[in-house]
Design a protein around this motif. Structure first.
Motif, PDB file in Angstrom:
ATOM      1  N   ARG A  69      -0.366   1.621  -5.928  1.00 25.38           N
ATOM      2  CA  ARG A  69      -0.888   0.744  -4.874  1.00 25.38           C
ATOM      3  C   ARG A  69      -1.989  -0.164  -5.420  1.00 25.38           C
ATOM      4  O   ARG A  69      -3.154   0.220  -5.497  1.00 25.38           O
ATOM      5  CB  ARG A  69      -1.407   1.607  -3.716  1.00 25.38           C
ATOM      6  CG  ARG A  69      -0.265   2.334  -3.019  1.00 25.38           C
ATOM      7  CD  ARG A  69      -0.705   3.166  -1.837  1.00 25.38           C
ATOM      8  NE  ARG A  69       0.445   3.538  -1.023  1.00 25.38           N
ATOM      9  CZ  ARG A  69       0.404   4.356   0.018  1.00 25.38           C
ATOM     10  NH1 ARG A  69      -0.747   4.899   0.394  1.00 25.38           N
ATOM     11  NH2 ARG A  69       1.487   4.631   0.703  1.00 25.38           N
TER      12      ARG A  69
ATOM     13  N   ASP B 169      -4.013   8.940  -1.005  1.00 25.94           N
ATOM     14  CA  ASP B 169      -3.679   8.437   0.334  1.00 25.94           C
ATOM     15  C   ASP B 169      -4.935   7.827   0.976  1.00 25.94           C
ATOM     16  O   ASP B 169      -4.929   6.680   1.451  1.00 25.94           O
ATOM     17  CB  ASP B 169      -3.132   9.602   1.172  1.00 25.94           C
ATOM     18  CG  ASP B 169      -2.461   9.145   2.455  1.00 25.94           C
ATOM     19  OD1 ASP B 169      -2.535   7.948   2.776  1.00 25.94           O
ATOM     20  OD2 ASP B 169      -1.876   9.984   3.155  1.00 25.94           O
TER      21      ASP B 169
ATOM     22  N   ASP C 163      -6.054   3.345   1.335  1.00 32.55           N
ATOM     23  CA  ASP C 163      -6.440   2.641   2.570  1.00 32.55           C
ATOM     24  C   ASP C 163      -7.845   2.052   2.423  1.00 32.55           C
ATOM     25  O   ASP C 163      -8.105   0.912   2.823  1.00 32.55           O
ATOM     26  CB  ASP C 163      -6.437   3.602   3.775  1.00 32.55           C
ATOM     27  CG  ASP C 163      -5.097   3.634   4.522  1.00 32.55           C
ATOM     28  OD1 ASP C 163      -4.049   3.630   3.851  1.00 32.55           O
ATOM     29  OD2 ASP C 163      -5.115   3.670   5.772  1.00 32.55           O
TER      30      ASP C 163
ATOM     31  N   THR D  45       1.205   0.172   2.062  1.00 34.99           N
ATOM     32  CA  THR D  45       0.265   1.284   2.235  1.00 34.99           C
ATOM     33  C   THR D  45       0.157   1.684   3.706  1.00 34.99           C
ATOM     34  O   THR D  45      -0.042   2.849   4.036  1.00 34.99           O
ATOM     35  CB  THR D  45      -1.118   0.843   1.684  1.00 34.99           C
ATOM     36  OG1 THR D  45      -1.001   0.679   0.275  1.00 34.99           O
ATOM     37  CG2 THR D  45      -2.206   1.846   1.990  1.00 34.99           C
TER      38      THR D  45
HETATM   39 MG   LIG Z   1      -1.688   6.592   3.993  1.00 37.15          MG
END
Ligand SMILES: [Mg+2]
Ligand SMILES: NC(=O)C1=CN([C@@H]2O[C@H](COP(=O)(O)OP(=O)(O)OC[C@H]3O[C@@H](n4cnc5c(N)ncnc54)[C@H](OP(=O)(O)O)[C@@H]3O)[C@@H](O)[C@H]2O)C=CC1
Ligand SMILES: O=C(O)CCC(=O)C(=O)O
Length: 473
Positions: free
Chosen positions: A129, A362, A366, A393
């Motif tokens: 990401r 995770d 963000d 995402t």
């Molecule tokens: Mg997430």
């Protein structure tokens, strides 16, 4: 072969060799529209990707899209509870590269995540990401352009394996009893600790193989970056969870020093080498004191260990890494997870690739996306050795669904990652150019428009796609 879907009649399969895709000029690519705002985002994304490919290759290359189903749409077509039909799995396996919109996961009960299931079924072990700033994007931060990081998140294990037992369940209670009565007392370091009898239980497996393959891929990626971004930071909460998160750190360093010895230096090694460079006559003990601020308060055994570490580093890599040569290598360091959340805000330009376990990655992806403009600007890819599925995402953002309002930027940029993965760089560059110009021109969706001063009128989701295409130039 398929029950309810039919592949396009034109197009060819992407295949894999040594973990790399071999892409024909007319690949068939399965896509999942997604739940919630997927209904708005997917048509915008498809339009931008197709326009970029047509503009870049004038018909020589073309994607043949293959609609496959997951989530609510799948239940409509295949029947109740058919959230992830076999047709969809067969298509992704057969065609190797896919792209998807977000899929809903209920909280507290109900089905487990379809998104996580896809990653596990296809062993897509690296969730990549990138979080970078596009000029003109409004941000809550003063210098969002300083953040340019790639979260490299382990994608198949950790608590996302989903092995947990509900509070009060028979097996959960049995497990607690065995732990409390047999396994914990048999482990002296746990002392008299006991698990509360009314607890739910989750399992957090972190494996050597899972950790090492993720860090290996992250280091290989770092080797392709410009010199000043050749750094991998191992993110962990290893002070608290020593045998899972702490082990992830240790295995990460093992990959760096055993598999990339000539290409890498660890942060601690760089201190040891740097101390010798500043003072060629420095003693091992003085060097140890400089790399460990609490050295003088340590036990003699601990002191001896650090002195030995200094000597081992100097004996083994001074010739290859000393006299400043280490500055040309990939730097591998580590940061404790809570600290990295503040570091990416206070010292963003000191970081590049952040290699994480599943849960930390995770959260962190963000948070990093927020700095560069929010979840509307957070693309991603789930990569394995014989399959890749591209997805944003963010989630389904259900309150905005069906309003032609949401920012499609993250899925469009996930498409850019897909084009780059396929080697279609010219098409990818056109989209990045168009998106940058649209944003710089204040042509943005509601999420960015509300942060711009003075306020601008937000574009619809579909209008933002058109603005990107208009700015291909
Ligand atoms: Mg997430
Ligand atoms: N990979 C996947 O498919 C993922 C699925 N999910 C699932 O999605 C569902 C909803 O999750 P939730 O926690 O609400 O998180 P979401 O990421 O869906 O949305 C949270 C908020 O983030 C902002 N946001 C999200 N996407 C965009 C976008 N494209 N453009 C602009 N702003 C955006 C919106 O903020 P605002 O309203 O303030 O503008 C939105 O309300 C859950 O079922 C969850 O499990 C979650 C993450 C990933
Ligand atoms: O699968 C889900 O519902 C959430 C997953 C998620 O938040 C993520 O992968 O970033």
């Amino acid at each position: 072969m398929y029950e309810k879907i039919t592949p396009p009649t034109t197009g060819a399969k992407i295949t894999f060799k040594n973990g790399e895709p071999i892409v024909p000029d007319n690949p068939i690519i399965p896509f999942i529209r997604g739940d919630g705002t997927g209904i708005d985002i997917w048509p915008a994304t498809e339009k931008v990707l197709d326009a970029a490919v047509t503009t870049a290759y004038k018909g020589k290359r073309k994607i043949s899209w293959f609609k496959v189903y997951a989530g609510d749409e799948a239940c409509d077509l295949y029947g109740t509870y058919q959230y992830l039909p076999q047709d969809t799995l067969t298509a992704i396996k057969e065609y190797g590269v896919a792209i998807k919109g977000p899929l809903t996961t209920p909280v507290g009960g109900g089905i487990r995540s379809l998104n996580v299931a896809l990653r596990q079924i296809f062993d897509l072990y690296a969730c990549v990401r990138p979080c970078r700033y596009y000029a003109g994007t409004p941000s809550p931060h003063k210098n969002p352009e300083k953040l340019d990081v790639i979260v490299y998140r382990e994608n198949t294990e950790d608590i996302y394996l989903g092995i947990e037992w509900k509070q009060g369940s028979e097996i959960g209670n049995r497990l607690i009893k065995i732990l409390n009565e047999e396994l914990i007392p048999a482990t002296p370091e746990h002392g008299k600790k006991q698990i509360p009898l009314d607890a739910g239980i989750g399992i957090k497996p972190i494996s050597v193989s899972g950790s090492k393959r993720l860090v290996r891929r992250a280091i290989k990626h770092a080797l392709t970056l410009p010199k000043d971004k050749q750094q991998v930071t191992l993110v962990h909460k290893g002070n608290i969870m020593k045998y899972t998160e702490g082990a992830f750190r240790d295995w990460g360093y093992e990959v760096a020093t055993a598999e990339f010895r000539q290409e890498s230096v660890t942060e601690r090694e760089s201190w040891i080498l740097g101390n010798r460079e500043k003072n060629p006559n420095i003693s091992s003990e003085e060097n140890a004191r400089m790399i460990d601020p609490g050295f003088d308060a340590l036990t003699p055994e601990k002191k001896a260990q650090i002195v030995k570490e200094v000597e081992t580093v100097l004996n083994s890599i001074w010739a290859s890494h000393g006299n400043g040569k280490w500055q040309e290598k990939i730097m591998v360091n580590d940061r404790i997870a809570d600290s990295i959340f503040q570091q990416i805000q206070t010292r963003p330009d000191e970081y590049s690739i952040l290699a994480t376990m599943n849960l930390n990655g995770d959260y962190l992806s963000d948070a990093a996306a927020a700095i560069v403009g929010g979840l509307g600007m957070g693309p991603g890819a789930n990569i394995g050795d014989s399959c890749a599925v591209f997805e944003a995402t963010h989630g389904t953002a259900p309150k905005h669904a069906g309003l032609d309002k949401i920012n499609p930027g993250s899925v469009i940029l996930s498409g850019v990652m897909m084009l780059e993965y396929m080697g279609w760089q010219e098409a990818a560059d056109l989209i990045k150019k168009g998106l940058s110009a649209a944003i710089a021109n204040g042509e943005v969706t509601y999420d960015l428009a509300r942060m711009i001063e003075p306020p601008v009128k937000p574009l619809k989701c579909s209008e933002f796609a058109d603005a990107i295409i208009k700015h291909f130039g």
